[in-house]
Design an enzyme around this catalytic site. Sequence first.
Site, PDB file in Angstrom:
ATOM      1  N   SER A 117     -72.375  42.716 117.873  1.00  0.00           N
ATOM      2  CA  SER A 117     -72.046  43.050 116.478  1.00  0.00           C
ATOM      3  C   SER A 117     -70.845  43.983 116.406  1.00  0.00           C
ATOM      4  O   SER A 117     -70.630  44.818 117.306  1.00  0.00           O
ATOM      5  CB  SER A 117     -73.255  43.762 115.862  1.00  0.00           C
ATOM      6  OG  SER A 117     -72.908  44.352 114.649  1.00  0.00           O
ATOM      7  N   TYR A 141     -79.202  50.409 115.553  1.00  0.00           N
ATOM      8  CA  TYR A 141     -78.914  48.973 115.659  1.00  0.00           C
ATOM      9  C   TYR A 141     -77.654  48.755 116.505  1.00  0.00           C
ATOM     10  O   TYR A 141     -77.660  47.991 117.480  1.00  0.00           O
ATOM     11  CB  TYR A 141     -78.736  48.369 114.262  1.00  0.00           C
ATOM     12  CG  TYR A 141     -78.143  46.980 114.295  1.00  0.00           C
ATOM     13  CD1 TYR A 141     -78.898  45.898 114.717  1.00  0.00           C
ATOM     14  CD2 TYR A 141     -76.809  46.763 113.930  1.00  0.00           C
ATOM     15  CE1 TYR A 141     -78.348  44.628 114.778  1.00  0.00           C
ATOM     16  CE2 TYR A 141     -76.256  45.500 113.984  1.00  0.00           C
ATOM     17  CZ  TYR A 141     -77.016  44.435 114.411  1.00  0.00           C
ATOM     18  OH  TYR A 141     -76.472  43.176 114.484  1.00  0.00           O
ATOM     19  N   LYS A 145     -77.199  47.127 120.426  1.00  0.00           N
ATOM     20  CA  LYS A 145     -76.315  46.009 120.789  1.00  0.00           C
ATOM     21  C   LYS A 145     -75.375  46.417 121.936  1.00  0.00           C
ATOM     22  O   LYS A 145     -75.128  45.653 122.864  1.00  0.00           O
ATOM     23  CB  LYS A 145     -75.490  45.577 119.567  1.00  0.00           C
ATOM     24  CG  LYS A 145     -76.333  44.907 118.484  1.00  0.00           C
ATOM     25  CD  LYS A 145     -76.764  43.535 118.913  1.00  0.00           C
ATOM     26  CE  LYS A 145     -77.689  42.861 117.947  1.00  0.00           C
ATOM     27  NZ  LYS A 145     -78.157  41.553 118.420  1.00  0.00           N
TER      28      LYS A 145
END
Length: 334
Positions: A117, A141, A145
């Site tokens: 991402s 988050y 990643k």
Amino acid sequence: MAVLVTGGAGYIGGHMVLKLLDENEDVVVIDDFSTGQEWAVPAQVPLFRGDMADRSILDAIYSEHDIGSILHFSGSIVVSESVDLPLKYYRENSCKTLELIDYAAGKQTAHFIYSSSAAVYGAPGLEPVTETAPSAPESPYGTSKLVTEWMLRDFAASNPAFRYAALRYFNVAGADPLMRAGQSSGVSTHLIKIAAEAATGKRDGLQIFGDDFETPDGTCVRDYIHVTDLADAHYCALRHLRAGGPSVVANCGYGSGYSVRQVVDAVKAVSGVDFKVTQAPRRPGDAAMIVADSTFARTKLGWSPELDNLETIIRHALEWEHKLIDRQIETSAK
Ligand code: UDP
């Protein structure tokens, strides 16, 4: 050899399955249906229900199929939730991916494509960001990643038979131009999906989070990429790895930024619906501008996006939203 798609019943994974079928590939899907929909998986695709890190299910898949590559889409994606439940994000996105990589390498699966991402960059500033820009995620988050990218990097360095592509997604939106798939999960936090829901009357309106950013109109600027072009980027990465190319990290965005206000105006124009828009405070963690420099994907992976047009993305998102409404009417009439 077959391609295993984790999260193949979900939004992006579902479009990938269509792309692979269009390319006459053998596809196998594993999905736990936490957000995916069973009806989204074409009937001819072998479908395994369960957790992609569960060795007993992986054993079942590998005993029936010769898996040469894994395209790993499943994971948790709500940035705000990751702030409240960080361990969920490290477990789902990092720990389980570790298990999957470990299993795959043990079975001599040579290629692994990972859904990373743009969140790994954090708040990169006002210029398009290249893959070599510093990684400074601002949410669990994004960190989950990045940690997984590092695991892949270090593992591939230690094991030359294993190569990977980590694709850093910018703002994915739209739906299959033939309307075979789209974004269907119940809860969405993404701007174009929410605007499409507002335009089709599924919600009362939309809030714009913040109008005092250092951008031309004060609202955040993002790089919206059509989900079908994103699936194409994965196929380019797969071809690259199959041809013996080295492991890569690649941005997937177009390089053009649109503000929240521009997107909202475009959704109103394309739909012809003047839905209610209210101004709200900034959403925690939003960066002013995140736009991709995608030179690497274009030049090194041969990616040539065909749907790089905000109106097209919005038109497809709206068409899909109407299709979901028709489907619900159909289902409730049964
Ligand atoms: N946004 C907004 N209203 C909404 C949803 C999103 O103003 O209902 C804004 C959000 O603050 C961000 C941009 O739209 O500036 C894109 O948000 P999205 O959640 O789609 O993707 P993100 O860039 O956060 O991954």
